[in-house]
Enzyme design. Sequence first.
Site, PDB file in Angstrom:
ATOM      1  N   GLY A  18      -4.663 -35.091   0.525  1.00 43.72           N
ATOM      2  CA  GLY A  18      -5.159 -34.057  -0.177  1.00 43.72           C
ATOM      3  C   GLY A  18      -5.655 -32.736   0.658  1.00 43.72           C
ATOM      4  O   GLY A  18      -5.916 -33.161   1.886  1.00 43.72           O
ATOM      5  N   GLN A  25      -1.469 -41.730  -6.643  1.00 48.12           N
ATOM      6  CA  GLN A  25      -2.541 -41.234  -6.550  1.00 48.12           C
ATOM      7  C   GLN A  25      -3.360 -41.118  -7.593  1.00 48.12           C
ATOM      8  O   GLN A  25      -4.748 -41.428  -7.540  1.00 48.12           O
ATOM      9  CB  GLN A  25      -2.631 -39.777  -5.927  1.00 48.12           C
ATOM     10  CG  GLN A  25      -1.898 -39.678  -4.418  1.00 48.12           C
ATOM     11  CD  GLN A  25      -0.546 -39.329  -4.278  1.00 48.12           C
ATOM     12  OE1 GLN A  25       0.245 -39.662  -5.370  1.00 48.12           O
ATOM     13  NE2 GLN A  25      -0.421 -38.976  -3.340  1.00 48.12           N
ATOM     14  N   ASP A  48      -2.116 -27.484  -3.384  1.00 47.85           N
ATOM     15  CA  ASP A  48      -1.769 -27.483  -1.702  1.00 47.85           C
ATOM     16  C   ASP A  48      -1.602 -26.199  -0.751  1.00 47.85           C
ATOM     17  O   ASP A  48      -1.618 -26.316   0.330  1.00 47.85           O
ATOM     18  CB  ASP A  48      -0.495 -28.694  -1.408  1.00 47.85           C
ATOM     19  CG  ASP A  48      -0.859 -30.155  -1.534  1.00 47.85           C
ATOM     20  OD1 ASP A  48      -1.106 -30.473  -2.769  1.00 47.85           O
ATOM     21  OD2 ASP A  48      -1.637 -30.495  -0.631  1.00 47.85           O
TER      22      ASP A  48
HETATM   23  O1  MRU Z   1       0.326 -35.990  -0.938  1.00 50.72           O
HETATM   24  P1  MRU Z   1      -1.240 -35.780  -1.339  1.00 50.72           P
HETATM   25  O2  MRU Z   1      -2.010 -36.922  -1.932  1.00 50.72           O
HETATM   26  O3  MRU Z   1      -1.725 -35.264  -0.071  1.00 50.72           O
HETATM   27  O4  MRU Z   1      -1.185 -34.682  -2.219  1.00 50.72           O
HETATM   28  C1  MRU Z   1      -2.326 -34.316  -2.749  1.00 50.72           C
HETATM   29  C2  MRU Z   1      -2.225 -33.244  -4.082  1.00 50.72           C
HETATM   30  O5  MRU Z   1      -1.256 -32.886  -4.442  1.00 50.72           O
HETATM   31  C3  MRU Z   1      -3.640 -32.666  -4.264  1.00 50.72           C
HETATM   32  O6  MRU Z   1      -3.482 -32.291  -5.703  1.00 50.72           O
HETATM   33  C4  MRU Z   1      -3.704 -31.661  -3.768  1.00 50.72           C
HETATM   34  O7  MRU Z   1      -3.868 -31.688  -2.304  1.00 50.72           O
HETATM   35  C5  MRU Z   1      -5.119 -30.921  -3.914  1.00 50.72           C
HETATM   36  S1  MRU Z   1      -6.460 -31.950  -3.486  1.00 50.72           S
HETATM   37  C6  MRU Z   1      -7.981 -31.251  -3.693  1.00 50.72           C
END
Ligand code: MRU
Length: 357
Positions: free
Chosen positions: A48, A199, A240
């Site tokens: 995240g 997730q 991200d």
């Molecule tokens: O691969 P991840 O689990 O790190 O990806 C997370 C996401 O895409 C979330 O939607 C993003 O980081 C926003 S978290 C507030």
Amino acid sequence: MYVAQPISWTASGVVMLDQRRLPAEEISYTYTDYREVAKAIREMVIRGAPAIGVAAAMGAALGIQHSSANSVAELRAEFAVISAALAETRPTAVDLFWALERMNRKFDSLVAASASLAQIRKDMVAEAQLVHFEKKATDEAIGRFGAPFMPQHGQVMTQCNAGALATAGIGTALGVIRVAIEQGKKLHVLVPETRPYLQGARLTAWELLKGGIPLTLITDNMVGHFLKTGAVKAVVTGADRIAANGDTANKIGTYQIAVLARENNVPFYIAAPISTFDMNIPDGQHIPIEQRAAEEVTHIQGVRIAPDVHAAHPAFDVTPARYIAGIITERGVARAPYLDSLGDLAANPQPAISATH
Ligand code: MRU
């Protein structure tokens, strides 16, 4: 309401909840070496975008704290190595680089002020703790600005996990939902499972269940069906990296949700802190997309579900700005044209644009 704690700074080291093991087991590790923190980020013990930023700041502080450097010059050289190791973990989430830049600025200011080695160690730890503390306040402000965009009652959809686990605060997208519910709105959350890393199924379902927020888990290929028939009143996801024109990278699958939301007249919102803006890149084409292991597609939790074939795993996709009804930040809500509204929010520490429909 329950708030998960994915990371904390303690006297014995950086404690992280292993998100790979959720929801089956709640296991935490204590790290005392920045290299372990880098590995934990890469291997998704913590994930995240904002939480990755907090982890990077704490990893940098850990590296400084445990350094055996005997002079500021030695420490500076070592800090460059520490920063590089943390920067190489995940390429898309810009919060990682934002946090490392902030820690580097702090280091430079301490050196410029002729701080002693002991003072640098102490103040770098304090800076990492401040990054964490600020994330909590940031999420709460995002929640307050975003709650008016949630319906009074009915279904909303999210994607991936943009909750407390992903931010080390109350969450961005899930923070908006949480604050709206605290204000008395009656929301029910549709949670796509978010293949391949799940997730949604593993983390968002766990967080919402623990928080007492009603949800229905769906598979990713049910998204279009529910946007068409499920009376979904809004979609809200995290981000991200947000380019200067508003194009937004988020978990793979977000783009198709945004397009299907538009097709079905459902407003699609992004909730993210200013630290997720990348004003240095003009549009989404310049966002680096992390390519993860094919095994995360051919296997589920170590169990093979496909024959031994080539599989692709881009971890993120880019939603063009034209599909985004608003970008909810801690300083207010940006609307199209995003080049202007994001620029205003990034430049102005005071809320420039109010949360109005
Ligand atoms: O691969 P991840 O689990 O790190 O990806 C997370 C996401 O895409 C979330 O939607 C993003 O980081 C926003 S978290 C507030």
